[in-house]
Design a protein around this motif. Structure first.
Motif, PDB file in Angstrom:
ATOM      1  N   LEU A  99      39.247  52.945  26.266  1.00 16.26           N
ATOM      2  CA  LEU A  99      40.496  52.625  25.567  1.00 16.26           C
ATOM      3  C   LEU A  99      41.069  51.321  26.105  1.00 16.26           C
ATOM      4  O   LEU A  99      41.209  51.156  27.324  1.00 16.26           O
ATOM      5  CB  LEU A  99      41.529  53.744  25.748  1.00 16.26           C
ATOM      6  N   THR A 100      41.396  50.428  25.205  1.00 17.63           N
ATOM      7  CA  THR A 100      42.053  49.171  25.567  1.00 17.63           C
ATOM      8  C   THR A 100      43.218  48.962  24.616  1.00 17.63           C
ATOM      9  O   THR A 100      43.039  48.989  23.399  1.00 17.63           O
ATOM     10  CB  THR A 100      41.064  47.993  25.458  1.00 17.63           C
ATOM     11  N   PHE A 101      44.416  48.797  25.187  1.00 17.83           N
ATOM     12  CA  PHE A 101      45.581  48.593  24.331  1.00 17.83           C
ATOM     13  C   PHE A 101      46.499  47.513  24.895  1.00 17.83           C
ATOM     14  O   PHE A 101      46.481  47.226  26.099  1.00 17.83           O
ATOM     15  CB  PHE A 101      46.341  49.895  24.083  1.00 17.83           C
ATOM     16  N   ALA A 102      47.261  46.912  24.000  1.00 13.07           N
ATOM     17  CA  ALA A 102      48.144  45.816  24.379  1.00 13.07           C
ATOM     18  C   ALA A 102      49.477  45.942  23.661  1.00 13.07           C
ATOM     19  O   ALA A 102      49.538  46.372  22.501  1.00 13.07           O
ATOM     20  CB  ALA A 102      47.495  44.477  24.045  1.00 13.07           C
ATOM     21  N   PHE A 103      50.537  45.548  24.353  1.00 13.46           N
ATOM     22  CA  PHE A 103      51.882  45.542  23.780  1.00 13.46           C
ATOM     23  C   PHE A 103      52.468  44.158  24.002  1.00 13.46           C
ATOM     24  O   PHE A 103      52.471  43.641  25.124  1.00 13.46           O
ATOM     25  CB  PHE A 103      52.760  46.598  24.453  1.00 13.46           C
ATOM     26  N   ILE A 104      52.974  43.556  22.933  1.00  7.44           N
ATOM     27  CA  ILE A 104      53.523  42.207  23.023  1.00  7.44           C
ATOM     28  C   ILE A 104      54.954  42.190  22.494  1.00  7.44           C
ATOM     29  O   ILE A 104      55.232  42.732  21.424  1.00  7.44           O
ATOM     30  CB  ILE A 104      52.638  41.193  22.254  1.00  7.44           C
ATOM     31  N   ASN A 105      55.864  41.593  23.264  1.00  9.44           N
ATOM     32  CA  ASN A 105      57.225  41.354  22.798  1.00  9.44           C
ATOM     33  C   ASN A 105      57.709  40.027  23.395  1.00  9.44           C
ATOM     34  O   ASN A 105      56.905  39.281  23.978  1.00  9.44           O
ATOM     35  CB  ASN A 105      58.168  42.513  23.148  1.00  9.44           C
ATOM     36  N   ASN A 106      58.971  39.728  23.258  1.00  9.25           N
ATOM     37  CA  ASN A 106      59.474  38.439  23.738  1.00  9.25           C
ATOM     38  C   ASN A 106      59.493  38.323  25.256  1.00  9.25           C
ATOM     39  O   ASN A 106      59.678  37.225  25.789  1.00  9.25           O
ATOM     40  CB  ASN A 106      60.868  38.164  23.165  1.00  9.25           C
ATOM     41  N   ASP A 107      59.315  39.447  25.954  1.00 12.65           N
ATOM     42  CA  ASP A 107      59.248  39.398  27.413  1.00 12.65           C
ATOM     43  C   ASP A 107      57.861  38.992  27.897  1.00 12.65           C
ATOM     44  O   ASP A 107      57.716  38.401  28.971  1.00 12.65           O
ATOM     45  CB  ASP A 107      59.607  40.762  28.011  1.00 12.65           C
ATOM     46  N   GLY A 108      56.835  39.340  27.126  1.00 14.36           N
ATOM     47  CA  GLY A 108      55.479  39.020  27.536  1.00 14.36           C
ATOM     48  C   GLY A 108      54.458  40.006  26.998  1.00 14.36           C
ATOM     49  O   GLY A 108      54.726  40.744  26.048  1.00 14.36           O
ATOM     50  N   LEU A 109      53.306  40.032  27.634  1.00 14.03           N
ATOM     51  CA  LEU A 109      52.173  40.843  27.184  1.00 14.03           C
ATOM     52  C   LEU A 109      51.796  41.869  28.236  1.00 14.03           C
ATOM     53  O   LEU A 109      51.544  41.525  29.395  1.00 14.03           O
ATOM     54  CB  LEU A 109      50.961  39.938  26.903  1.00 14.03           C
ATOM     55  N   LYS A 110      51.739  43.143  27.837  1.00 11.73           N
ATOM     56  CA  LYS A 110      51.282  44.223  28.696  1.00 11.73           C
ATOM     57  C   LYS A 110      49.919  44.699  28.199  1.00 11.73           C
ATOM     58  O   LYS A 110      49.754  45.004  27.013  1.00 11.73           O
ATOM     59  CB  LYS A 110      52.279  45.380  28.651  1.00 11.73           C
ATOM     60  N   VAL A 111      48.941  44.759  29.099  1.00 14.65           N
ATOM     61  CA  VAL A 111      47.588  45.196  28.755  1.00 14.65           C
ATOM     62  C   VAL A 111      47.178  46.343  29.656  1.00 14.65           C
ATOM     63  O   VAL A 111      47.389  46.299  30.873  1.00 14.65           O
ATOM     64  CB  VAL A 111      46.573  44.038  28.901  1.00 14.65           C
ATOM     65  N   SER A 112      46.598  47.381  29.065  1.00 17.73           N
ATOM     66  CA  SER A 112      46.000  48.485  29.821  1.00 17.73           C
ATOM     67  C   SER A 112      44.590  48.684  29.299  1.00 17.73           C
ATOM     68  O   SER A 112      44.353  48.636  28.090  1.00 17.73           O
ATOM     69  CB  SER A 112      46.822  49.763  29.666  1.00 17.73           C
ATOM     70  N   HIS A 113      43.659  48.958  30.225  1.00 21.27           N
ATOM     71  CA  HIS A 113      42.238  48.862  29.851  1.00 21.27           C
ATOM     72  C   HIS A 113      41.385  49.754  30.725  1.00 21.27           C
ATOM     73  O   HIS A 113      41.486  49.734  31.956  1.00 21.27           O
ATOM     74  CB  HIS A 113      41.830  47.384  30.005  1.00 21.27           C
ATOM     75  N   ILE A 114      40.527  50.558  30.064  1.00 20.56           N
ATOM     76  CA  ILE A 114      39.517  51.328  30.786  1.00 20.56           C
ATOM     77  C   ILE A 114      38.258  51.348  29.925  1.00 20.56           C
ATOM     78  O   ILE A 114      38.288  51.742  28.761  1.00 20.56           O
ATOM     79  CB  ILE A 114      40.017  52.753  31.112  1.00 20.56           C
ATOM     80  N   GLY A 115      37.154  50.850  30.456  1.00 16.43           N
ATOM     81  CA  GLY A 115      35.901  50.802  29.698  1.00 16.43           C
ATOM     82  C   GLY A 115      35.424  49.399  29.422  1.00 16.43           C
ATOM     83  O   GLY A 115      35.607  48.492  30.239  1.00 16.43           O
ATOM     84  N   ASP A 116      34.819  49.196  28.245  1.00 16.21           N
ATOM     85  CA  ASP A 116      34.190  47.902  27.976  1.00 16.21           C
ATOM     86  C   ASP A 116      34.608  47.260  26.654  1.00 16.21           C
ATOM     87  O   ASP A 116      33.921  46.370  26.151  1.00 16.21           O
ATOM     88  CB  ASP A 116      32.664  48.026  28.020  1.00 16.21           C
ATOM     89  N   CYS A 117      35.733  47.691  26.079  1.00 22.55           N
ATOM     90  CA  CYS A 117      36.323  46.879  25.008  1.00 22.55           C
ATOM     91  C   CYS A 117      36.987  45.676  25.688  1.00 22.55           C
ATOM     92  O   CYS A 117      37.137  45.657  26.909  1.00 22.55           O
ATOM     93  CB  CYS A 117      37.348  47.686  24.208  1.00 22.55           C
ATOM     94  N   ARG A 118      37.385  44.688  24.920  1.00 29.45           N
ATOM     95  CA  ARG A 118      37.942  43.478  25.529  1.00 29.45           C
ATOM     96  C   ARG A 118      39.184  42.985  24.807  1.00 29.45           C
ATOM     97  O   ARG A 118      39.303  43.115  23.595  1.00 29.45           O
ATOM     98  CB  ARG A 118      36.904  42.352  25.530  1.00 29.45           C
ATOM     99  N   VAL A 119      40.084  42.386  25.598  1.00 28.12           N
ATOM    100  CA  VAL A 119      41.236  41.668  25.058  1.00 28.12           C
ATOM    101  C   VAL A 119      41.001  40.178  25.235  1.00 28.12           C
ATOM    102  O   VAL A 119      40.634  39.717  26.321  1.00 28.12           O
ATOM    103  CB  VAL A 119      42.538  42.072  25.783  1.00 28.12           C
ATOM    104  N   TYR A 120      41.200  39.435  24.142  1.00 26.63           N
ATOM    105  CA  TYR A 120      41.155  37.977  24.174  1.00 26.63           C
ATOM    106  C   TYR A 120      42.484  37.436  23.666  1.00 26.63           C
ATOM    107  O   TYR A 120      43.151  38.068  22.833  1.00 26.63           O
ATOM    108  CB  TYR A 120      40.056  37.433  23.255  1.00 26.63           C
ATOM    109  N   ILE A 121      42.865  36.250  24.140  1.00 26.22           N
ATOM    110  CA  ILE A 121      44.003  35.543  23.575  1.00 26.22           C
ATOM    111  C   ILE A 121      43.563  34.129  23.220  1.00 26.22           C
ATOM    112  O   ILE A 121      42.641  33.579  23.825  1.00 26.22           O
ATOM    113  CB  ILE A 121      45.207  35.505  24.531  1.00 26.22           C
ATOM    114  N   LYS A 122      44.211  33.552  22.219  1.00 23.58           N
ATOM    115  CA  LYS A 122      43.854  32.212  21.774  1.00 23.58           C
ATOM    116  C   LYS A 122      44.495  31.176  22.695  1.00 23.58           C
ATOM    117  O   LYS A 122      45.692  31.215  22.968  1.00 23.58           O
ATOM    118  CB  LYS A 122      44.313  31.991  20.340  1.00 23.58           C
ATOM    119  N   GLU A 123      43.680  30.272  23.168  1.00 25.92           N
ATOM    120  CA  GLU A 123      44.139  29.194  24.040  1.00 25.92           C
ATOM    121  C   GLU A 123      43.538  27.897  23.513  1.00 25.92           C
ATOM    122  O   GLU A 123      42.364  27.612  23.734  1.00 25.92           O
ATOM    123  CB  GLU A 123      43.686  29.463  25.483  1.00 25.92           C
ATOM    124  N   GLY A 124      44.334  27.137  22.750  1.00 25.80           N
ATOM    125  CA  GLY A 124      43.794  25.972  22.059  1.00 25.80           C
ATOM    126  C   GLY A 124      42.862  26.419  20.955  1.00 25.80           C
ATOM    127  O   GLY A 124      43.219  27.235  20.117  1.00 25.80           O
TER     128      GLY A 124
END
Length: 246
Positions: A99-124
């Motif tokens: 399970l991989t999940f993310a929460f985004i609001n104006n304060d920032g990004l919270k990520v929790s992750h166990i296993g081999d799914c992945r979170v990416y963010i766009k940078e340029g």
């Protein structure tokens, strides 16, 4: 409250003759932000598809970000539900999921992750990987026991070291990135979550045209076509979100 600009998602089985072990949570509003997730049921045991659905359904019913941010509680309660599944049907005693999940609001990004799914963010014009796979492959590389090149093509990449399971110790990663440290373009922030059946094909060629990279929906369509053209190696799932942060 951040403004949702664009989102996209897909989840398909490796082929039509088998169940899809993946489950996804398309971006949903939660308090003052948005939650998205991908779960990948461990396919080597019966009940993996049900376990991934249990994980996503749990997240779907969460009513506060305070609850969500308690990663240990979230994973423990999902595990308890999977245990209840095995009590009803002994054939599901080994059922497990990542399970991989993310929460985004104006304060920032919270990520929790166990296993081999992945979170990416766009940078340029590139995607930056935020999570590290919980696999034997990654463990051996981190320990400098073997090089990535030496391990390529081995089974180590597909062997998980942790997951949400009644029979395995859960060792999750959880972190928060403040808004000031997130790469944004005109306050727009892009985030993507992929199962291993999807990010396998991204890593083989981690780029698209600038126009495609700048659109969540175009990225999704192009990425899906790439996977299907090259023939899926596993179930493949993706969730993407573009959001305007203030």
């Amino acid at each position: 409250m951040p403004n949702l600009i664009e989102s996209s998602a897909f989840s398909f089985p490796k082929n039509q003759d088998r169940k899809n072990q993946d489950s996804i949570l398309a971006p949903r509003r939660l308090d003052d932000g948005y939650l998205l997730a991908v779960a990948d049921g461990v396919g080597s045991y019966p009940g993996g598809d049900i376990a991934s659905k249990i994980a996503i359904e749990y997240l779907r019913k969460i009513t506060s970000k305070e609850h969500l941010f308690n990663t240990e509680k979230v994973l423990s309660e999902i595990k308890d539900r999977i245990i209840q599944l095995s009590k009803k049907n002994e054939s599901y005693l080994q059922a497990a999921t990542t399970l991989t999940f993310a929460f985004i609001n104006n304060d920032g990004l919270k990520v929790s992750h166990i296993g081999d799914c992945r979170v990416y963010i766009k940078e340029g014009e590139r995607l930056k990987q935020l999570t590290k796979d919980h696999t034997q492959f990654q463990k051996l590389v981190d320990e400098k026991a073997f090089t990535k090149k030496y391990l390529e093509g081995t089974k180590a990449r597909s062997i998980l070291t942790t997951a949400i399971s009644p029979n395995v110790e859960m060792k999750a990663d959880s972190f928060f990135i403040p808004r000031a440290e997130l790469p944004c373009e005109s306050n727009i922030f892009n985030i993507y979550i992929m199962s291993d059946g999807a990010h396998h094909f991204w890593e083989k060629r981690p780029r698209f045209s600038p126009n495609t990279m700048n659109s969540i929906s175009q990225f999704s369509n192009s990425f899906k076509r790439r996977i299907e053209k090259l023939s899926p190696i596993d179930d493949y799932s993706y969730v993407g979100l573009a959001i305007n942060l203030t």
